[in-house]
Design a protein around this motif. Structure first.
Motif, short mmCIF file in Angstrom:
data_model
loop_
_atom_site.label_atom_id
_atom_site.label_comp_id
_atom_site.label_asym_id
_atom_site.label_seq_id
_atom_site.Cartn_x
_atom_site.Cartn_y
_atom_site.Cartn_z
N TRP A 66 0.84 -1.18 0.00
CA TRP A 66 0.00 0.00 0.00
C TRP A 66 0.89 1.24 0.00
CZ3 TRP A 66 -5.35 0.09 -0.22
CH2 TRP A 66 -5.98 -1.15 -0.11
N VAL A 67 0.51 2.23 -0.81
CA VAL A 67 1.26 3.47 -0.93
C VAL A 67 0.28 4.63 -0.77
CG1 VAL A 67 2.78 4.87 -2.38
CG2 VAL A 67 2.87 2.37 -2.54
N VAL A 68 0.66 5.63 0.04
CA VAL A 68 -0.18 6.80 0.29
C VAL A 68 0.63 8.06 0.02
CG1 VAL A 68 -1.37 8.13 2.07
CG2 VAL A 68 -1.68 5.66 1.96
N ARG A 69 0.00 9.02 -0.66
CA ARG A 69 0.63 10.32 -0.91
C ARG A 69 0.00 11.40 -0.03
NH1 ARG A 69 1.58 13.47 -6.69
NH2 ARG A 69 1.94 15.52 -5.77
N GLU A 70 0.70 12.55 0.03
CA GLU A 70 0.25 13.71 0.80
C GLU A 70 0.25 13.37 2.29
OE1 GLU A 70 0.21 16.27 -0.84
OE2 GLU A 70 -0.33 15.70 -2.88
N LEU A 71 1.42 13.28 2.86
CA LEU A 71 1.58 12.83 4.23
C LEU A 71 1.42 13.97 5.23
CD1 LEU A 71 4.71 10.57 3.74
CD2 LEU A 71 2.34 10.05 3.26
N VAL A 72 1.04 13.61 6.43
CA VAL A 72 1.05 14.55 7.57
C VAL A 72 1.78 13.86 8.71
CG1 VAL A 72 -1.12 15.62 6.88
CG2 VAL A 72 -1.16 13.70 8.47
N GLU A 73 2.17 14.64 9.69
CA GLU A 73 2.87 14.08 10.85
C GLU A 73 1.90 13.90 12.02
OE1 GLU A 73 5.77 13.02 10.53
OE2 GLU A 73 6.35 13.98 8.65
N PRO A 74 2.11 12.91 12.91
CA PRO A 74 3.19 11.94 12.82
C PRO A 74 2.84 10.79 11.87
CG PRO A 74 1.91 11.55 14.79
CD PRO A 74 1.32 12.77 14.13
N LEU A 75 3.83 10.29 11.16
CA LEU A 75 3.61 9.19 10.23
C LEU A 75 3.82 7.88 10.98
CD1 LEU A 75 3.22 7.91 7.49
CD2 LEU A 75 5.64 8.31 7.00
N ASP A 76 2.72 7.18 11.24
CA ASP A 76 2.80 5.88 11.90
C ASP A 76 1.72 4.97 11.32
OD1 ASP A 76 0.42 6.76 13.04
OD2 ASP A 76 1.36 7.28 14.96
N ALA A 77 1.64 3.76 11.83
CA ALA A 77 0.69 2.79 11.29
C ALA A 77 -0.75 3.26 11.47
CB ALA A 77 0.90 1.43 11.96
#
Length: 370
Positions: A214-225
């Motif tokens: 699985w791939v996701v774009r446009e991230l925000v923090e915090p990046l976790d499961a």
């Protein structure tokens, strides 16, 4: 006489494939890899028809087919609707195989050919002297100078040797942040799915052994499961299970191209020559295609005792430009969008998936024409 025909700096998938192509024809090849342990990161998984043709020439195509998963097709979805679908098959096979296995198969082939990778071996510097290249290498015993007729620089996107040569590294378009995770698939199939959603892209690619990336774009923090799981659910309505202890890996997709790839007897190869958005293994497959194109030119130059590689720099630049245009299109389709932009994007995807244009869409997805 030089000590070697060719020295390859970097034992990534592109450097090793070129080593296989050359060693199979009797060339004396030294492959230097600064890491001592095998790279077990997931990284690229896609094997497209041009890359598979190069793997066939290198003698590992059948092994890749045996271990890889042949995709049946790909689908594009948005807001709960399927907008377009393409099918893959024998004429244009697309496979997925985790990069560590591709690495292992290429290493095994090199060993059988009598050209094993020299691990813990760093190329510190190189300079051309007449009809050879003098290369300074370091290992656990210290450093020494050796020579070769040609040096192939395949030490990656952050190539120190490219900087040493003073080669320009030009950005092409925008970059974007992504995260990915490989998890068990409760209902495995052989279809890749892209969700071009207003909040940003979600992709899922089937892997051998009943897993899915699985791939996701446009991230925000915090990046976790937890964030990753909620992002997939919010954008697609799909629930995925991420086993405890697994953390998504973050990466940046960007586009760069070296000002030139050929510098006399020193040649930039793979990610050292061009950075392509890594989604779908495009950069790896382009590098394999470059190596397949370069190998006969190198062998001919070695036979002639010459240094010229006719047309290689121009042809490589053209192929990289084509691949970067495709990648830039994919990245535009996966960006977060306003309602107006989303409607236009969905209309374009439907048009590309229509019967009159489906063949072109399949060519685009399978990297045809490289």
């Amino acid at each position: 006489m030089p000590d070697h025909d060719v020295i390859i700096a970097g034992a990534g998938p592109v450097g090793m494939l070129l080593g296989c192509l050359l060693a199979a024809h009797g060339a004396d090849v030294l492959i230097c890899e600064r890491h001592e342990d095998a790279d077990d990161r997931t990284r690229a998984i896609g094997v497209h028809p041009p890359g598979l043709a190069a793997l066939d020439d290198a003698g590992v195509g059948d092994a890749v087919r045996a271990e890889g998963l042949a995709l049946e097709g790909g689908e594009v979805h948005a807001r709960g609707r399927m907008l377009a679908a393409v099918r893959f098959g024998a004429p244009r096979p697309v496979l997925t195989l985790p990069q560590p296995r591709t690495h292992a198969l290429l290493r095994e082939r090199l060993t059988r050919l009598g050209s094993p990778v020299a691990t813990g071996c760093r190329v510190l510097a190189a300079w051309q002297q007449g009809d050879q290249v003098r290369v300074r290498i370091a290992d656990t015993a210290g450093w020494q100078d050796t020579t070769a007729s040609f040096l192939m620089v395949a030490d990656g996107v952050r190539s120190k040797l490219r900087r040493m040569l003073g080669v320009g590294w030009h950005a092409r378009g925008r970059s974007a942040r992504y995260a990915m995770v490989d998890v068990p698939d409760p209902a495995p199939d052989a279809v890749a799915r892209l969700h071009c959603e207003p909040a940003g892209l979600v992709e899922s690619f089937p892997l051998p052994g009943g897993a899915r990336r699985w791939v996701v774009r446009e991230l925000v923090e915090p990046l976790d499961a937890d964030w990753f799981r909620e992002a997939v659910l919010h954008r697609t309505g799909m629930r995925i299970e991420i086993p405890a202890g697994i953390r998504p890996a973050e990466f940046v997709a960007a586009q760069h191209r070296a000002q030139r790839t050929v510098h006399g007897r020193i040649v930039l190869l793979g990610d050292a020559a061009h950075e392509i958005s890594p989604i779908g293994g495009q950069g790896m497959n382009l590098g394999w295609t470059d190596a397949r194109r370069l190998s006969p030119l190198l062998l001919d130059a070695l036979r002639r005792g010459a240094s010229d590689l006719p047309g290689y720099d121009r042809r490589t630049a053209r192929a990289a430009a084509d691949a970067q245009r495709r990648s830039a299109f994919y990245m535009r389709m996966g960006a977060a969008a306003t309602p107006f932009e989303q409607a236009g994007r969905e209309a374009l995807i439907r048009m590309l998936g229509s019967a009159p244009l489906r063949g072109r869409a399949e060519n685009l997805v399978t990297m045809a024409g490289l």
